[in-house]
Design an enzyme around this catalytic site. Structure first.
Site, PDB file in Angstrom:
ATOM      1  N   TYR A 144      23.131 -18.185 -20.457  1.00 34.52           N
ATOM      2  CA  TYR A 144      22.577 -17.920 -19.135  1.00 34.52           C
ATOM      3  C   TYR A 144      22.001 -19.215 -18.565  1.00 34.52           C
ATOM      4  O   TYR A 144      21.562 -20.094 -19.297  1.00 34.52           O
ATOM      5  CB  TYR A 144      21.570 -16.770 -19.121  1.00 34.52           C
ATOM      6  N   CYS A 145      22.091 -19.362 -17.257  1.00 38.49           N
ATOM      7  CA  CYS A 145      21.676 -20.557 -16.528  1.00 38.49           C
ATOM      8  C   CYS A 145      22.262 -21.839 -17.133  1.00 38.49           C
ATOM      9  O   CYS A 145      21.540 -22.751 -17.530  1.00 38.49           O
ATOM     10  CB  CYS A 145      20.157 -20.658 -16.478  1.00 38.49           C
ATOM     11  N   PRO A 146      23.594 -21.924 -17.248  1.00 35.76           N
ATOM     12  CA  PRO A 146      24.203 -23.126 -17.821  1.00 35.76           C
ATOM     13  C   PRO A 146      23.997 -24.346 -16.932  1.00 35.76           C
ATOM     14  O   PRO A 146      23.966 -24.235 -15.702  1.00 35.76           O
ATOM     15  CB  PRO A 146      25.687 -22.749 -17.914  1.00 35.76           C
ATOM     16  N   LYS A 157      22.482 -22.730 -27.579  1.00 38.84           N
ATOM     17  CA  LYS A 157      21.479 -23.206 -26.625  1.00 38.84           C
ATOM     18  C   LYS A 157      20.114 -22.594 -26.911  1.00 38.84           C
ATOM     19  O   LYS A 157      19.993 -21.397 -27.158  1.00 38.84           O
ATOM     20  CB  LYS A 157      21.922 -22.852 -25.202  1.00 38.84           C
TER      21      LYS A 157
END
Length: 276
Positions: A144-146, A157
């Site tokens: 999420y939110c790369p 991550k």
């Protein structure tokens, strides 16, 4: 140049990792905007601020354009999560008691500090805080939110970085997943996007979140690690590198400015969330 600026500056240290548990996340964004103006105008030395908030999904502006945003927000509420649209870039991230956040706020008086150099300061700091492991910076596309400055260990991550600039001040903010399950948080964001309709939105804008792409530092480094341990590592790392730290809080002038910024941040959030 990057190392010199990180390690040798005078820093104000503002710890809101406990107080933030009793405040909505809007206070942190208003505080950072206030401090960004203070350091940019020369009224404050550089600031390092730590903060933790309870159960909130912080959305990016792009998320506010999801076709079924309200359905997604209602589902989050059923799951015990608030929703808030932040002012800095990126997409949805989770904040809870196991997520440690830090902001580095410093001046760019001559306007020569590039966007990448701003991010690199935070990357440098986090690597020094965790010398026992190899931290990679680079996009984890199915998290999420790369973003370009995702931080990962062995392909998973655990942190993401955003940046905001106000006049001559720069705020570099990191969310760092310390405790609990990174994949469970990622699954929650995935389900939010399923309900908010990212598949029906513009292709390529929203990530297809793969929960196993994310993990916490407890899972990656040490099962005993806590958010308080990370704050301690921050302080000892800065001090070991020769940085001068002064513990403090907002000045009276900053407190007055924060009231103005808080009103703006909350009004903007309300407009974006209710625009559908």
């Amino acid at each position: 140049m990057i190392n010199k600026e990180v390690w040798q500056q005078q820093w104000r240290y503002i710890d809101e990792s406990s107080a933030g548990l009793y405040l909505p996340v809007s206070h942190s964004f208003a505080t950072d905007d206030t401090l960004c103006q203070s350091v940019g105008s020369g009224n404050s030395s550089a600031v390092v601020r730590t903060w933790v908030h309870r159960d909130t999904v912080v959305l990016g502006v792009q998320d506010s354009r999801l076709p079924y945003l309200q359905q997604g927000i209602e589902w989050l509420a059923d799951e015990g999560m608030d929703a808030f649209v932040r002012t800095s870039g990126g997409l949805a991230v989770i904040l809870d008691e196991g997520i440690w956040n830090a902001s580095l706020l410093f001046a760019d008086g001559d306007g020569t500090l590039s966007i990448d150099e701003g991010y690199e300061r935070m990357v440098t700091l986090i690597r020094e805080m965790f010398p026992e492991t190899s931290i990679h910076d680079g996009e984890i596309s199915d998290s999420y939110c790369p973003g370009r400055y995702d931080l990962s260990i062995n392909g998973q991550k655990f942190a993401g970085i955003s940046q905001r600039r106000i006049r001559k001040g720069i705020a570099v903010q990191i969310y760092l997943c310390v405790e609990g399950s990174g994949s469970e948080r990622a699954e929650l964001v995935q389900q939010f996007y399923d309900r908010a309709g990212s598949a029906k939105a513009k292709r390529g804008v929203y990530p297809a979140v793969r929960p196993t792409s994310m993990a916490s530092l407890q899972e990656l480094v040490s099962a005993s690690l806590t958010v308080h341990d990370v704050s301690y590592r921050l302080l000892t790392t800065l001090q070991a590198k020769g940085a001068s730290l002064e513990s403090g809080r907002l000045t009276r002038e900053e407190q007055e400015e924060k009231i103005i910024q808080l009103s703006r941040v909350e009004a903007r959030n309300q407009k974006l969330i209710q625009k559908q």
